[in-house]
Structures are given as structure tokens and as C-alpha cells.
Write an enzyme that holds these catalytic residues in place. Structure first.
Site, PDB file in Angstrom:
ATOM      1  N   TYR A 160      -1.504  -6.406  -1.757  1.00 33.28           N
ATOM      2  CA  TYR A 160      -2.422  -7.334  -1.112  1.00 33.28           C
ATOM      3  C   TYR A 160      -3.172  -6.672   0.035  1.00 33.28           C
ATOM      4  O   TYR A 160      -2.766  -5.630   0.566  1.00 33.28           O
ATOM      5  CB  TYR A 160      -1.679  -8.567  -0.574  1.00 33.28           C
ATOM      6  CG  TYR A 160      -0.798  -8.265   0.607  1.00 33.28           C
ATOM      7  CD1 TYR A 160      -1.252  -8.449   1.920  1.00 33.28           C
ATOM      8  CD2 TYR A 160       0.493  -7.776   0.433  1.00 33.28           C
ATOM      9  CE1 TYR A 160      -0.451  -8.161   3.006  1.00 33.28           C
ATOM     10  CE2 TYR A 160       1.308  -7.496   1.520  1.00 33.28           C
ATOM     11  CZ  TYR A 160       0.837  -7.687   2.798  1.00 33.28           C
ATOM     12  OH  TYR A 160       1.631  -7.393   3.871  1.00 33.28           O
ATOM     13  N   PHE A 170      -6.475  -6.731   8.738  1.00 30.94           N
ATOM     14  CA  PHE A 170      -5.324  -6.714   9.634  1.00 30.94           C
ATOM     15  C   PHE A 170      -4.053  -6.229   8.940  1.00 30.94           C
ATOM     16  O   PHE A 170      -3.062  -5.933   9.596  1.00 30.94           O
ATOM     17  CB  PHE A 170      -5.080  -8.094  10.262  1.00 30.94           C
ATOM     18  CG  PHE A 170      -4.858  -9.203   9.269  1.00 30.94           C
ATOM     19  CD1 PHE A 170      -3.610  -9.414   8.706  1.00 30.94           C
ATOM     20  CD2 PHE A 170      -5.898 -10.055   8.920  1.00 30.94           C
ATOM     21  CE1 PHE A 170      -3.399 -10.440   7.794  1.00 30.94           C
ATOM     22  CE2 PHE A 170      -5.705 -11.083   8.014  1.00 30.94           C
ATOM     23  CZ  PHE A 170      -4.450 -11.276   7.439  1.00 30.94           C
ATOM     24  N   ASP A 171      -4.084  -6.136   7.621  1.00 31.69           N
ATOM     25  CA  ASP A 171      -2.901  -5.634   6.922  1.00 31.69           C
ATOM     26  C   ASP A 171      -3.271  -5.281   5.489  1.00 31.69           C
ATOM     27  O   ASP A 171      -4.171  -5.892   4.894  1.00 31.69           O
ATOM     28  CB  ASP A 171      -1.796  -6.695   6.927  1.00 31.69           C
ATOM     29  CG  ASP A 171      -0.454  -6.135   6.506  1.00 31.69           C
ATOM     30  OD1 ASP A 171      -0.281  -4.897   6.545  1.00 31.69           O
ATOM     31  OD2 ASP A 171       0.427  -6.929   6.144  1.00 31.69           O
ATOM     32  N   ILE A 188       4.178 -17.838   4.342  1.00 31.13           N
ATOM     33  CA  ILE A 188       3.285 -18.909   4.765  1.00 31.13           C
ATOM     34  C   ILE A 188       2.938 -19.813   3.575  1.00 31.13           C
ATOM     35  O   ILE A 188       2.939 -19.386   2.425  1.00 31.13           O
ATOM     36  CB  ILE A 188       1.997 -18.347   5.406  1.00 31.13           C
ATOM     37  CG1 ILE A 188       1.309 -17.334   4.489  1.00 31.13           C
ATOM     38  CG2 ILE A 188       2.291 -17.751   6.767  1.00 31.13           C
ATOM     39  CD1 ILE A 188      -0.004 -16.806   5.012  1.00 31.13           C
ATOM     40  N   TYR A 214      -1.083 -19.057   9.911  1.00 35.38           N
ATOM     41  CA  TYR A 214      -0.315 -18.752  11.118  1.00 35.38           C
ATOM     42  C   TYR A 214      -0.435 -19.828  12.194  1.00 35.38           C
ATOM     43  O   TYR A 214       0.101 -19.675  13.285  1.00 35.38           O
ATOM     44  CB  TYR A 214      -0.764 -17.412  11.697  1.00 35.38           C
ATOM     45  CG  TYR A 214      -0.355 -16.224  10.863  1.00 35.38           C
ATOM     46  CD1 TYR A 214       0.763 -15.462  11.212  1.00 35.38           C
ATOM     47  CD2 TYR A 214      -1.064 -15.860   9.735  1.00 35.38           C
ATOM     48  CE1 TYR A 214       1.149 -14.372  10.455  1.00 35.38           C
ATOM     49  CE2 TYR A 214      -0.691 -14.774   8.964  1.00 35.38           C
ATOM     50  CZ  TYR A 214       0.415 -14.037   9.326  1.00 35.38           C
ATOM     51  OH  TYR A 214       0.785 -12.954   8.567  1.00 35.38           O
ATOM     52  N   PHE A 231      -6.915 -13.346   1.765  1.00 36.66           N
ATOM     53  CA  PHE A 231      -6.010 -12.378   1.142  1.00 36.66           C
ATOM     54  C   PHE A 231      -6.485 -12.064  -0.272  1.00 36.66           C
ATOM     55  O   PHE A 231      -6.758 -12.976  -1.058  1.00 36.66           O
ATOM     56  CB  PHE A 231      -4.585 -12.940   1.060  1.00 36.66           C
ATOM     57  CG  PHE A 231      -3.889 -13.055   2.383  1.00 36.66           C
ATOM     58  CD1 PHE A 231      -3.275 -11.956   2.961  1.00 36.66           C
ATOM     59  CD2 PHE A 231      -3.841 -14.269   3.045  1.00 36.66           C
ATOM     60  CE1 PHE A 231      -2.620 -12.065   4.185  1.00 36.66           C
ATOM     61  CE2 PHE A 231      -3.189 -14.396   4.261  1.00 36.66           C
ATOM     62  CZ  PHE A 231      -2.570 -13.281   4.833  1.00 36.66           C
TER      63      PHE A 231
END
Length: 271
Positions: A160, A170-171, A188, A214, A231
């Protein structure tokens, strides 16, 4: 340790305005600012470590969402505390107010972020192939899978990439060079719902409002409170849960529909 760092940083930062000389933002008789002296770029290892201390304190108090002028009061309080100057504010009186101020500022910032995200979410929901669910998830299949479809009680292996509404990443498991796996009941809500719509071998885009991501707290420092997230997910495998050792029942996969733990963690979006 992080809680202790935040507490120390907050106590130092909002202790007081400087008690001697000019007030924050004013200049002295020599024309120099009453804030911290310009240190220049750190050169030695010790200087770099002290610079890192400043970064750590800054990260810890970023929840206060301060203006440049407000930051000057923080610098003044920090200076007064560290140098032993007489302070203009009593820490015993104003220290207890820090938590309420942090909560108020955090909520204000989260609400502003949600307002900013509203148009983005509206536009994503109108994209061809996008489906908005009752929870607010915007699901868009980008490559059809041909394998099995996971249930909420399953463990999945995925690749992902996560980005903010402005496209900032961010990731990414791709950048780490290996996929990740997790139980769908331990992430989540956006992921728990979205992954169940996929089939192994498939790819999809999950657009997540903050309410099912979040929330108002966010995941500092990379994900602001109230932020909508995107995502890109590739479902690689449904992982068979390990069998419980003899005499130790209940160690396998949670039963279907089991309630997620109170502090359910999202996928490893931040490091």
C-alpha cells in the site's frame, strides 16, 4: 517517554514571558531581537544534538498551533526557565491550563482540516468508478482481483501507499521493499471496510474521511487531525491464522464480527 517529553516541553515552553528587558517581539537598545540569539547551522555533534532537542520540543508542542507572535512568548518562557530569570507568569497557576488549551487548539485545527477536506472528498466521490458507502468511505477498484474475498476476521497481506489530500506521501510498504500483514479487526475502520470489498490479486483506492481514519487526533507528525487520507492498496494474500497450541484455546483468529480493540491501530502508516 514521549508523554514525559511532551510534559517537559510544554512546561518549559509556556512557563512565562521574559521578566527582564523588552517583551517578546520587541528589540533591545542594540537593535537585536529579544528572542533566542541566532545560532547558525549546527556544526559539531553536540550542537546537532541540541538542535535535535529543539526539533523534539517543537514536535511535542505543535498541537498548540501557534502564530509566530505566540511562539515568541514560548521562546521567552523557555529562556526564562532555563536561565533562571524572574518570570512574569506563575507556573503553578498557568501550568494546569496547558491541557485545556492544547485540546482546544487541536480541535480547532482538526475542524479546519475537515473543512478543507470536504471539497476534496466531494470531488473524489464523483470520479468514474468511485462508490461512496454509508460510512463515508469512497471505494474505487483499479484492478479486479480473481481470488478469495476477505472477511472482517481475516488476516491479510498487502502492499500500500498512503497520501494526504494534497498528494503528500506519509507511508509506503513499496518503499520499505516488503508487504505488510495485519488482522482486519485491528486497523482503522476505513481499511476494515475497504479490504472486504477486494479480492486477492486486486487493487483499489480507498479514500478515507477522518471519521473512519485517524479522527481529530491524527497521527502526528505526518497526519494532521481531521485529515482525509488516500490509500492505494494491493491485496496480495489472505493469511491463514496460526493454530492455537494444545491446551490454549482462543489464540487463533477472532470470531467474525468481533469488536475491534478500543485503541485499534491503523496500518503502519507512520514510523
Amino acid at each position: 517517554m514521549m508523554k514525559k517529553t511532551i510534559l517537559i516541553a510544554a512546561m518549559l515552553s509556556l512557563t512565562a514571558c521574559q521578566g527582564q528587558g523588552a517583551k517578546p517581539g520587541e528589540t533591545s537598545a542594540t537593535g537585536t531581537s529579544t528572542g533566542a540569539a541566532t545560532a547558525g547551522a549546527p556544526q559539531t555533534e553536540e550542537q546537532k544534538t541540541l538542535y535535535a532537542l529543539g526539533l523534539s520540543i517543537g514536535r511535542s508542542i505543535s498541537v498548540f498551533d501557534m502564530t509566530p507572535q505566540e511562539l515568541e512568548f514560548v521562546k521567552a518562557g523557555l529562556t526564562a526557565q532555563v536561565t533562571g530569570q524572574k518570570t512574569d507568569v506563575d507556573l503553578e497557576t498557568y501550568g494546569p491550563k496547558l491541557q485545556d488549551l492544547a485540546r482546544e487548539r487541536s480541535l480547532r485545527k482538526a475542524n479546519a482540516e475537515k473543512e478543507k477536506s470536504a471539497k476534496f472528498l466531494e470531488e473524489k466521490a464523483k470520479e468514474p468508478g468511485a462508490v461512496k458507502t454509508e460510512s463515508g468511505l469512497i471505494y474505487k477498484e483499479t484492478q479486479a482481483g480473481t481470488g478469495a474475498q476477505p472477511q472482517a476476521s481475516d488476516i491479510v497481506k498487502v502492499h500500500y501507499k498512503g497520501t494526504l489530500a494534497d498528494g503528500k506521501e506519509f507511508d509506503s510498504s513499496y518503499k520499505r521493499g516488503e508487504p505488510t500483514q495485519f488482522p482486519l479487526q485491528g486497523v482503522i475502520k476505513c481499511w476494515t471496510e475497504g479490504l472486504q470489498k477486494m479480492k486477492v490479486g486486486g487493487k483499489a483506492q480507498l479514500v478515507c474521511p477522518s471519521d473512519i481514519a485517524y479522527g481529530d487526533r491524527g497521527a502526528p507528525p505526518n497526519i494532521p487531525g481531521g485529515a482525509a487520507l488516500v490509500f492505494e492498496v494491493e491485496l496480495l494474500e489472505i493469511v491463514k491464522a496460526p493454530e492455537a497450541p494444545p491446551g490454549m484455546p482462543g489464540m487463533g483468529t477472532p470470531p467474525p464480527g468481533a469488536k475491534p480493540p478500543p485503541a485499534a491501530k491503523p496500518p503502519p502508516a507512520t514510523k
